[in-house]
Design an enzyme around this catalytic site. Structure first.
Site, PDB file in Angstrom:
ATOM      1  N   GLU A 199     -11.058   0.553  -3.323  1.00  0.00           N
ATOM      2  CA  GLU A 199     -10.442   1.003  -1.993  1.00  0.00           C
ATOM      3  C   GLU A 199      -9.153   1.561  -2.686  1.00  0.00           C
ATOM      4  O   GLU A 199      -9.124   1.791  -3.794  1.00  0.00           O
ATOM      5  CB  GLU A 199     -10.117  -0.317  -1.351  1.00  0.00           C
ATOM      6  CG  GLU A 199      -9.147  -1.314  -2.022  1.00  0.00           C
ATOM      7  CD  GLU A 199      -9.059  -2.686  -1.281  1.00  0.00           C
ATOM      8  OE1 GLU A 199      -8.401  -3.640  -1.643  1.00  0.00           O
ATOM      9  OE2 GLU A 199      -9.595  -2.695  -0.203  1.00  0.00           O
ATOM     10  N   ASP A 242       0.735  -1.172  -0.068  1.00  0.00           N
ATOM     11  CA  ASP A 242       0.069   0.034   0.072  1.00  0.00           C
ATOM     12  C   ASP A 242       1.022   1.361   0.081  1.00  0.00           C
ATOM     13  O   ASP A 242       0.648   2.212   0.816  1.00  0.00           O
ATOM     14  CB  ASP A 242      -0.712  -0.011   1.178  1.00  0.00           C
ATOM     15  CG  ASP A 242      -1.714  -1.364   1.605  1.00  0.00           C
ATOM     16  OD1 ASP A 242      -1.850  -1.690   2.458  1.00  0.00           O
ATOM     17  OD2 ASP A 242      -2.160  -1.763   0.410  1.00  0.00           O
TER      18      ASP A 242
HETATM   19  C1  6LW Z   1      -5.515  -2.158   2.369  1.00  0.00           C
HETATM   20  C2  6LW Z   1      -6.523  -2.039   1.225  1.00  0.00           C
HETATM   21  C3  6LW Z   1      -5.846  -3.223   0.732  1.00  0.00           C
HETATM   22  O1  6LW Z   1      -5.963  -1.213   3.385  1.00  0.00           O
HETATM   23  O2  6LW Z   1      -5.724  -4.182   1.638  1.00  0.00           O
HETATM   24  O3  6LW Z   1      -4.528  -3.827  -1.119  1.00  0.00           O
HETATM   25  C4  6LW Z   1      -5.778  -3.506   2.695  1.00  0.00           C
HETATM   26  N1  6LW Z   1      -5.594  -3.252  -0.688  1.00  0.00           N
HETATM   27  O4  6LW Z   1      -6.406  -1.135   0.287  1.00  0.00           O
HETATM   28  C5  6LW Z   1      -4.519  -3.963   3.387  1.00  0.00           C
HETATM   29  O5  6LW Z   1      -3.369  -3.905   2.705  1.00  0.00           O
END
Ligand code: 6LW
Length: 506
Positions: free
Chosen positions: A176, A14
């Site tokens: 996300e 991330d």
């Molecule tokens: C992060 C979310 C994700 O907060 O996994 O890969 C979670 N994406 O965006 C934990 O890394």
């Protein structure tokens, strides 16, 4: 000049990046490890040096009995008006918060907690002085999936507008990792979809207004390695940056399944940080010029000499080097660099590596498939169950050890393998000397455990598969750590374990 991916290897997921003049700063998520949110500096986007952590105090990062892969999720770093801001989620306390500093080496401020649900909070400091906070839906309520946004007061953390759904993404699972950019008056929203696994992807939308309506990029996803046979997989969760010469680049996460022919995909190094060029087409849409490769063209980047790898840490300093981390908040009486100067001293407690607690553990990320780690340990246990040594640690249910301890009233060297509900201690040999060198030879397939008396012959004890410590088997969001540890295995241990040095040879 060519550069090598990943730019930051081992468990560094991330990634988020910002620029101050000719200096670039990057942070990654850290989950149950302390200190939290490592921060790196670079001048050329390729060579990165860790300069500290954003969360170095328990008041900033409470992780008591945090479940593994909980704690700190994706962070965002941004710079505005002489000040750095790092915003993230501590899922163990269910809170989003930001910290700030004028010096990226720290210390960073106490947390400003937000009345904001969801994960992956991000910030845009807009030209008109407004600040936009964006993030995911509330993952604990049935809120529709998507990216939500509000205006925020950075002095107080209070929202200055209602929280609104601004884009649902292109239909992939788990929209996300949002980042909003104002580029020449157009608002670009970059997100991840598909979830952090093999189907991961990066998608984008744009609008003339910060709250939309957002138009989806005609060529979404702009990055994915899904269904490819690339050595890099699961690419996603990106953040864009403009280099000082005007060229655009992205950092993102990805994985390198262990390169073993004819075997299922397993990755044990965790999600790593990668770099790729971004091109803009005549319609003002950015494209990530194709799959991310292990070797890529650095184009106009003034790539510097690679920083030499530091092989030996002899614990002669008064502080631990930045790569070292604790599991959760360390008990302050569990470790010392001054009790026996020149040594890292660990005091085992009743807490085991299997416990969702803070064992006496100091570890660093495995960053290479092929490497050799070793440590010189001086340890004279007296009580049954007292133990100290080296652990290869994915989480409390998946880890291997080579260690010394009192077993059945005798001081022995041995290896232990814990795989889910299965565990086994094997290759136990009596070992009377105080000092011992414990070593692990790692390749993409196996870890091979050996020990030797100082100046003695190396004796191989056994081996363990890397795949059984992989994310595909052990689950979670982290990667393998090389850890030094001590424990009383359920009883308070009294004997200090003295680690003279630790070597990580490539
Ligand atoms: C992060 C979310 C994700 O907060 O996994 O890969 C979670 N994406 O965006 C934990 O890394």
């Amino acid at each position: 000049m060519k550069y090598t991916n990943p730019i930051i290897s081992g468990f560094h997921p991330d990634p988020s990046i910002c620029k101050v003049g000719e200096d670039f700063y990057l942070v990654t998520s850290s989950f149950e490890y302390f200190p939290g949110v490592p921060i790196f500096h670079s001048k050329d986007l390729v060579n990165w040096k860790q300069i500290g952590h954003c969360l170095t105090r328990e008041s900033q990062l409470p992780l008591h009995q945090a479940k593994s892969s909980m704690g700190i999720f994706a962070p965002t770093i941004r710079y505005n008006n002489g000040r750095f801001y790092m915003i993230t989620t501590n899922l163990t306390i269910g809170k989003n918060f930001f910290v700030w500093t004028d010096n990226p080496k720290g210390p960073w401020s106490e947390p400003i907690f937000l009345d904001w649900p969801g994960i992956d909070p991000s910030l845009l400091f807009d030209e008109d002085g407004k600040v936009y906070l964006s993030g995911t839906q509330d993952i604990f309520s049935g809120e529709p999936m998507g990216i939500y946004q509000a205006e925020m007061d950075m002095e107080t953390g209070n929202l200055l507008s209602e929280r609104r759904l601004i884009w649902e993404g292109t239909g992939g699972a788990h929209p996300e990792g949002p980042h909003l950019y104002n580029i020449n008056g157009t608002y670009y929203l970059l997100i991840a979809e598909g979830g952090t696994e093999y189907g991961h992807m990066v998608t984008m939308a744009r609008s003339q207004q910060p709250f939309g309506p957002f138009e989806s990029h005609p060529n979404n996803p702009i990055l994915t390695h899904r269904s490819s046979s690339k050595p890099i997989q699961a690419t996603g969760h990106a953040d864009f940056i403009q280099y000082t010469d005007g060229s655009w680049w992205t950092v993102c996460l990805g994985i390198r399944p262990a390169p073993i022919p004819f075997s299922g995909k397993h990755h044990h190094l965790g999600r790593e940080t990668f770099l790729a060029p971004v091109e803009w087409n005549e319609d003002g849409w950015p494209t990530i010029g194709g799959p991310i490769e292990l070797e890529m063209d650095g184009k106009s980047l003034p790539i510097e000499e690679r920083v030499q790898w530091k092989v030996k840490d002899d614990f002669d300093g008064s502080t631990l080097d930045f790569p070292w981390s604790f599991l959760r908040n360390p008990n302050k009486d569990s470790w010392s660099l001054s009790d026996r100067p020149g040594y890292l001293t660990l005091y085992g407690s009743s807490i085991r590596l299997d416990d969702l607690d803070s064992p006496s553990f100091v570890g660093r990320r495995q960053q290479h498939f092929d490497c050799n780690i070793s440590t010189l340990l001086e340890f004279s246990p007296t009580e049954e169950g007292e133990e100290a040594g080296l652990t290869l640690f994915m989480n409390e249910r998946f880890h291997y050890e080579i260690a010394v301890g009192i077993r059945d009233g005798v001081k022995k060297v041995f290896i232990r393998r814990r795989i889910g509900s299965l565990w086994k201690v094997e290759s136990e040999y009596e070992y009377a000397q105080d000092a011992i060198i414990l070593s692990v030879q790692a390749d993409a397939k196996n870890y091979t455990f050996s020990y030797q008396q100082p100046d003695g012959e190396s004796i191989t004890l056994g081996s363990g598969e890397c795949s059984l410590l992989s994310t595909e088997v052990a689950g979670g969001f982290t990667g393998v750590f090389f850890g030094l540890y001590a424990t009383g295995n359920g009883r308070h241990a009294t004997t200090p374990a003295y680690f003279d040095w630790f070597e990580y040879r490539l």
